[in-house]
Design a protein around this motif. Structure first.
Motif, PDB file in Angstrom:
ATOM      1  N   UNK A  78      38.849  34.474  48.257  1.00  0.00           N
ATOM      2  CA  UNK A  78      40.343  34.489  48.903  1.00  0.00           C
ATOM      3  C   UNK A  78      39.570  36.581  49.046  1.00  0.00           C
ATOM      4  N   UNK A  79      38.817  36.825  48.062  1.00  0.00           N
ATOM      5  CA  UNK A  79      38.554  38.588  48.248  1.00  0.00           C
ATOM      6  C   UNK A  79      39.526  39.095  47.757  1.00  0.00           C
ATOM      7  N   UNK A  80      40.392  38.895  47.478  1.00  0.00           N
ATOM      8  CA  UNK A  80      41.968  39.701  46.944  1.00  0.00           C
ATOM      9  C   UNK A  80      40.693  40.496  45.717  1.00  0.00           C
ATOM     10  N   UNK A  81      41.080  42.044  46.191  1.00  0.00           N
ATOM     11  CA  UNK A  81      40.977  43.139  45.097  1.00  0.00           C
ATOM     12  C   UNK A  81      42.174  43.450  44.948  1.00  0.00           C
ATOM     13  N   UNK A  82      42.267  42.301  43.880  1.00  0.00           N
ATOM     14  CA  UNK A  82      43.917  42.326  42.849  1.00  0.00           C
ATOM     15  C   UNK A  82      43.677  42.285  40.875  1.00  0.00           C
ATOM     16  N   UNK A  83      42.352  44.154  40.423  1.00  0.00           N
ATOM     17  CA  UNK A  83      43.240  43.910  39.374  1.00  0.00           C
ATOM     18  C   UNK A  83      43.915  43.574  37.987  1.00  0.00           C
ATOM     19  N   UNK A  84      45.592  44.988  39.770  1.00  0.00           N
ATOM     20  CA  UNK A  84      46.314  44.123  38.158  1.00  0.00           C
ATOM     21  C   UNK A  84      47.045  42.417  39.144  1.00  0.00           C
ATOM     22  N   UNK A  85      47.330  42.415  40.176  1.00  0.00           N
ATOM     23  CA  UNK A  85      48.039  40.699  39.857  1.00  0.00           C
ATOM     24  C   UNK A  85      47.813  39.818  39.587  1.00  0.00           C
ATOM     25  N   UNK A  86      46.099  40.009  39.138  1.00  0.00           N
ATOM     26  CA  UNK A  86      45.304  38.696  38.020  1.00  0.00           C
ATOM     27  C   UNK A  86      45.669  38.958  36.558  1.00  0.00           C
ATOM     28  N   UNK A  87      46.526  40.229  36.143  1.00  0.00           N
ATOM     29  CA  UNK A  87      46.932  40.276  34.766  1.00  0.00           C
ATOM     30  C   UNK A  87      47.829  38.992  33.644  1.00  0.00           C
ATOM     31  N   UNK A  88      47.495  38.824  33.425  1.00  0.00           N
ATOM     32  CA  UNK A  88      48.448  37.690  32.428  1.00  0.00           C
ATOM     33  C   UNK A  88      48.685  38.536  30.842  1.00  0.00           C
ATOM     34  N   UNK A  89      49.651  38.315  30.611  1.00  0.00           N
ATOM     35  CA  UNK A  89      49.975  38.095  29.437  1.00  0.00           C
ATOM     36  C   UNK A  89      48.939  38.521  27.836  1.00  0.00           C
ATOM     37  N   UNK A  90      48.567  37.051  28.324  1.00  0.00           N
ATOM     38  CA  UNK A  90      47.438  36.982  27.130  1.00  0.00           C
ATOM     39  C   UNK A  90      45.606  37.685  27.245  1.00  0.00           C
ATOM     40  N   UNK A  91      45.552  38.224  28.392  1.00  0.00           N
ATOM     41  CA  UNK A  91      44.444  38.388  29.288  1.00  0.00           C
ATOM     42  C   UNK A  91      44.170  40.029  28.136  1.00  0.00           C
ATOM     43  N   UNK A  92      45.989  41.141  28.239  1.00  0.00           N
ATOM     44  CA  UNK A  92      46.001  42.407  28.113  1.00  0.00           C
ATOM     45  C   UNK A  92      46.590  42.474  26.088  1.00  0.00           C
ATOM     46  N   UNK A  99      46.365  47.194  46.432  1.00  0.00           N
ATOM     47  CA  UNK A  99      45.419  45.921  46.072  1.00  0.00           C
ATOM     48  C   UNK A  99      45.617  45.227  47.578  1.00  0.00           C
ATOM     49  N   UNK A 100      44.213  45.596  48.169  1.00  0.00           N
ATOM     50  CA  UNK A 100      43.874  44.582  49.248  1.00  0.00           C
ATOM     51  C   UNK A 100      42.983  43.725  48.596  1.00  0.00           C
ATOM     52  N   UNK A 101      42.521  43.089  50.121  1.00  0.00           N
ATOM     53  CA  UNK A 101      41.895  42.032  50.486  1.00  0.00           C
ATOM     54  C   UNK A 101      40.771  42.136  51.160  1.00  0.00           C
ATOM     55  N   UNK A 102      39.046  41.522  50.948  1.00  0.00           N
ATOM     56  CA  UNK A 102      38.900  41.829  52.078  1.00  0.00           C
ATOM     57  C   UNK A 102      38.477  40.081  52.673  1.00  0.00           C
ATOM     58  N   UNK A 103      37.377  40.234  53.829  1.00  0.00           N
ATOM     59  CA  UNK A 103      36.868  38.891  54.280  1.00  0.00           C
ATOM     60  C   UNK A 103      35.346  39.426  53.935  1.00  0.00           C
ATOM     61  N   UNK A 104      35.830  37.851  53.065  1.00  0.00           N
ATOM     62  CA  UNK A 104      34.070  37.423  51.611  1.00  0.00           C
ATOM     63  C   UNK A 104      33.124  37.314  52.387  1.00  0.00           C
ATOM     64  N   UNK A 105      33.384  36.258  53.956  1.00  0.00           N
ATOM     65  CA  UNK A 105      32.110  35.884  54.782  1.00  0.00           C
ATOM     66  C   UNK A 105      31.549  37.625  55.341  1.00  0.00           C
TER      67      UNK A 105
END
Length: 485
Positions: free
Chosen positions: A53-67, A167-173
Motif C-alpha cells: 500500500x506504500x503508506x509512508x506511515x512511521x507513526x501510524x505503524x507504532x505499537x505499544x510493544x514497539x516503543x 503521513x502520506x502514501x505513494x503508488x508503489x508500482x
C-alpha cells in the motif's frame, strides 16, 4: 528501459533484488558514478514492495510493544528520519525518470472502532498519539461523523479518530518504475534474472551466479531480495549459521474500482492489530482504492492469494470503512511476502564475509525506509562515515529478544483473541475467557519446547503452533546462535 549487461560482467557493486530497497540502493550508488549491476526478474516474484500500500506511515505503524524496547525505539528513530527524506527523494526521482509525483494520499486518518480489543487497539491508538507529541509532529482529533468517505456498518462504527497531515502514501508500482528508469539513466546495468548462488573464496564475496549459469563479479555483493535473500545466504553455510533466518509475512491486498467512482483524499486505517498491520484503505486515483492487508507467517514465500484471506480482507473493508465497497469491482488481487527475520528485526550491514552485505528483514516498512537505508548502506559499502545507528541490526548477531517470555506469550494470547473479534466470531459470552485460559499455557509450553531461553516474537510463536517446519527453524537457529557465540 533495460541494459542487458551482456558485455562487462565486472562491477563495483552487485545488488541482488529489484524491489524498493534494492533499487534505491542501486540508484544511490549509480548516481555517484559507481559501476552497479542490479539482479532480479522484472516481474518481481515474491516481492513485498510490488504489492504494498506504500503508506509512508512511521507513526501510524507504532505499537505499544514497539516503543517499549530499545530496539523498537531505534527502529522508530530510523522511520522518523526516513519520513523527512521522502519529499526531496520523490521529487528527485520524478525529475530523473521524467515521471510525475507518485503521491496518492494527503495525510492519514487513524480510526478507533468497535471491532478491536482494548488491549491492542486502544493502547496502540494512544501510543501513536504519544509519539506524535514526543516528536512534535502535528495531528488533530476529528469527529468520525465528519469523515465524508467513511461509511462503515453501524456495528463497526469508529469511536474516535485523528488526522496526521504529514503521513502520506505513494503508488508503489509507479515508484518502482521510476526507480528502474532513473537507475538505467544513471548508468546502471539491469540483469533480468534470478541469482542462484553467492560466489566466494578465501573469506571474501566475489559475485553471484545467475540462473543462466553466468558469473557476475563484484567487489561488493548486497543481498536485498527480501525473503528470497535466505536462499542465497544458504549458499554460504558458515555465514548462514550466524544470521537470523528469514521467513515470509505473506499478505494479500486488493485494488478496487469503487462502485460510485469515489475515493478518499487520505489514507484511512486502524492501529496495528491481530498479528498484522491495521486494516487500511489507500486512494490510488479517481475511483480506485488499495485495500490491505493481511499478514500470515509462512516458512516459504506464497505466490497465490488464499481465498479465505481475500474474503476476510474485503469483508473487513466493507464493514469497517465503507459499505459501498461491496458493490465495487475487484480490479486486481496482489500477494506480497514481507521479509521477517526470526527475531523480528532488520538485517542491515556486512554479513560474515568481506564484501557480502544484507539489506532485508525490514518486515512492514522496507519501502518507507528505502531512502534512508539506501544512503546509509551506500556509505558503509564505500567506507564512509555512517550517519545513523544500524549496528544493532547487523546480520551476524545474537538473537534479539525485545520482551520477556511472559510478555511475548501474553501478546500472543491477546492478538489471537483479537483475531477472533475481527473475524466477527459468534461464541457464548464466557468462551473468550475459557479460550484465553487454554491459550496461555499452550503458548508457554510451545515456547519451552522451542528453547529454554530464547522466545520468538508473538506472531512467530503463534505461527509455530501449526507449522512444524517453523519450530525446527527456530530450534536450529537458537542452537546455532549458541555455537557461534
Amino acid at each position: 528501459m533495460t541494459s542487458s549487461g551482456q558485455g562487462d560482467q565486472n562491477y563495483d557493486v552487485v545488488v541482488v533484488g529489484n524491489g524498493a530497497l534494492g533499487q534505491s540502493l542501486a540508484l544511490t550508488l549509480a548516481r555517484r558514478g559507481h559501476r552497479v549491476a542490479m539482479v532480479g526478474r522484472p516481474n518481481r516474484p515474491w516481492a513485498a514492495s510490488a504489492a504494498a500500500g506504500a503508506m509512508l506511515g512511521c507513526f501510524g505503524e507504532i505499537t505499544e510493544s514497539l516503543v517499549a524496547s530499545e530496539y523498537g525505539r531505534l527502529k522508530l528513530n530510523l522511520d522518523v528520519h526516513a519520513a523527512r527524506m521522502w519529499p526531496s527523494w520523490a521529487a528527485q526521482l520524478a525529475e530523473e525518470s521524467g515521471g510525475e509525483d507518485v503521491r496518492t494520499a494527503e495525510g492519514t486518518v487513524v480510526i478507533l472502532n468497535t471491532i478491536g480489543v482494548p488491549g491492542i487497539d486502544d493502547v496502540n491508538y494512544a501510543a501513536i498519539q504519544a509519539e506524535l507529541r514526543r516528536h512534535d509532529e502535528p495531528f488533530s482529533d476529528v469527529d468520525p461523523a465528519d469523515l465524508e468517505w467513511l461509511d462503515p456498518d453501524p456495528g463497526a462504527r469508529p469511536l474516535k479518530a485523528f488526522h496526521i497531515p504529514n503521513e502520506h502514501a505513494v503508488n508503489a508500482a509507479a515508484l518502482l518504475d521510476q526507480l528502474h528508469v532513473a537507475f538505467v539513466r544513471a548508468g546502471g546495468t539491469v540483469l533480468p534474472e534470478l541469482a542462484t548462488r553467492v560466489d566466494y573464496a578465501h573469506g571474501r564475496a566475489r559475485g553471484v551466479v545467475l540462473e543462466s549459469g553466468s558469473l557476475v563479479r563484484g567487489e561488493h555483493v548486497v543481498l536485498a531480495a527480501g525473503v528470497r535473500s535466505q536462499d542465497l545466504l544458504a549458499t554460504v553455510p558458515d555465514v548462514a549459521a550466524t544470521v537470523p533466518p528469514l521467513v515470509s509475512g505473506y499478505g494479500v491486498s486488493a485494488l478496487v474500482r469503487t462502485g460510485d467512482g469515489t475515493a478518499p483524499g487520505s489514507v484511512i486505517r486502524t492501529p496495528n492489530r491481530a498479528f498484522a498491520c491495521g486494516l487500511h484503505v489507500v486512494p490510488r486515483g479517481q475511483g480506485e482504492v488499495y485495500v490491505g492487508a493481511t499478514n500470515i507467517i509462512s516458512t516459504d514465500p506464497v505466490e497465490t492469494a488464499v481465498i479465505r484471506d481475500l474474503d476476510f480482507l474485503l469483508d473487513c473493508a466493507g464493514a469497517q470503512v465503507r459499505r459501498n465497497l461491496h458493490n465495487s469491482g475487484l480490479h486486481r488481487v496482489q500477494v506480497g511476502n514481507r521479509p521477517v527475520a526470526l527475531d523480528g528485526f532488520p538485517l542491515l550491514g556486512e554479513a560474515g564475509l568481506s564484501g557480502l552485505w544484507m539489506m532485508t528483514g525490514t518486515y512492514r516498512d522496507g519501502l518507507h525506509l528505502s531512502p534512508l537505508l539506501a544512503g546509509e548502506m551506500a556509505r558503509r559499502i564505500l567506507g564512509e562515515e555512517p550517519e545513523f545507528e544500524l549496528d544493532a541490526f547487523r546480520p551476524v548477531r545474537a538473537p534479539i529478544q525485545a520482551a520477556t517470555r511472559e510478555e511475548i506469550v501474553e501478546g500472543a494470547v491477546v492478538h489471537q483473541l483479537a483475531t477472533g473479534y475481527e473475524c466477527d466470531w459468534k461464541v457464548p459470552i464466557n468462551w473468550p475467557s475459557l479460550i484465553e485460559a487454554q491459550l496461555r499455557p499452550a503458548y508457554l509450553k510451545l515456547a519451552d519446547d522451542i528453547d529454554p531461553t530464547f522466545t520468538p516474537p508473538p506472531e512467530l510463536l503463534d505461527a509455530a503452533r501449526l507449522q512444524p517446519t517453523l519450530v525446527k527453524m527456530l530450534r536450529d537457529y537458537y542452537a546455532a546462535s549458541r555455537v557461534s557465540a
